[in-house]
Design an enzyme around this catalytic site. Structure first.
Site: not given
Length: 175
Positions: A14-15, A17, A37, A55, A59
């Site tokens: 995906g791009g 954002r 990560a 992020h 989680r």
């Protein structure tokens, strides 16, 4: 869906954002997951630290976070459910480490990563940016990254059982 019916290796593209990381994270729910990560942290970059914090908030507490740029070795040392986010930051770090921004395309060896993904024995979800949907980057480094990630994404898509594309938070299955 029972875990034995899930694809073993999934690539989520995906791009910027687009929602690709959130889609990948939701694939595991609250199950114990090793979250790799790949970003190199820089405390002087407040914007990037803010992105990392966002992020972390999403989680589940049951996830184990591994902050490690040595992705190939990390994948070789486990077999449990693993989420890698993301290949773009890993590739940028590799290009930096090899001082290859002015080198010919293909200078950074990605063969070991593709093999590690293809051979991973457990459930693996890999997030990567899909680039090239817009204008040609104005800088050589931008064009180099676009070309290198494009080739790497193609190779990873071949190595994975399932490939998803996320745009505007919506997911389309490509493979």
């Amino acid at each position: 869906m029972p875990s034995d019916s899930l694809p073993r290796r999934t690539l989520v593209l995906g791009g910027a954002r687009s929602g690709k990381s959130a889609v990948a994270e939701a694939m595991f729910g609250d199950d114990a997951v090793r979250y790799v990560a790949t970003a190199r942290r820089d405390a002087s970059d407040a914007d990037f630290e803010h992105r990392i914090a966002a992020h972390r908030i999403r989680r589940p507490q049951s996830w184990t976070v591994v902050e490690n740029q040595d992705l190939v070795d990390t994948l070789a040392t486990g077999a449990g459910p693993t989420l890698v986010d993301d290949i773009g930051t890993w590739l940028t770090d590799r290009i930096d480490a090899e001082q290859a921004w002015e080198s010919p395309r293909g200078t950074v060896d990605t063969d070991q990563l593709v093999s590690a993904v293809a051979d991973y024995p457990g459930r693996l979800v890999v997030v990567s940016p899909e680039v090239g949907l817009g204008v040609v980057p104005a800088t050589r480094s931008g064009r180099l990254f676009r070309d290198e990630i494009g080739v790497l994404n193609q190779r990873l898509a071949q190595a994975c059982d399932d490939v998803l594309f996320v745009i505007a938070g919506l997911t389309t299955r490509l493979k």
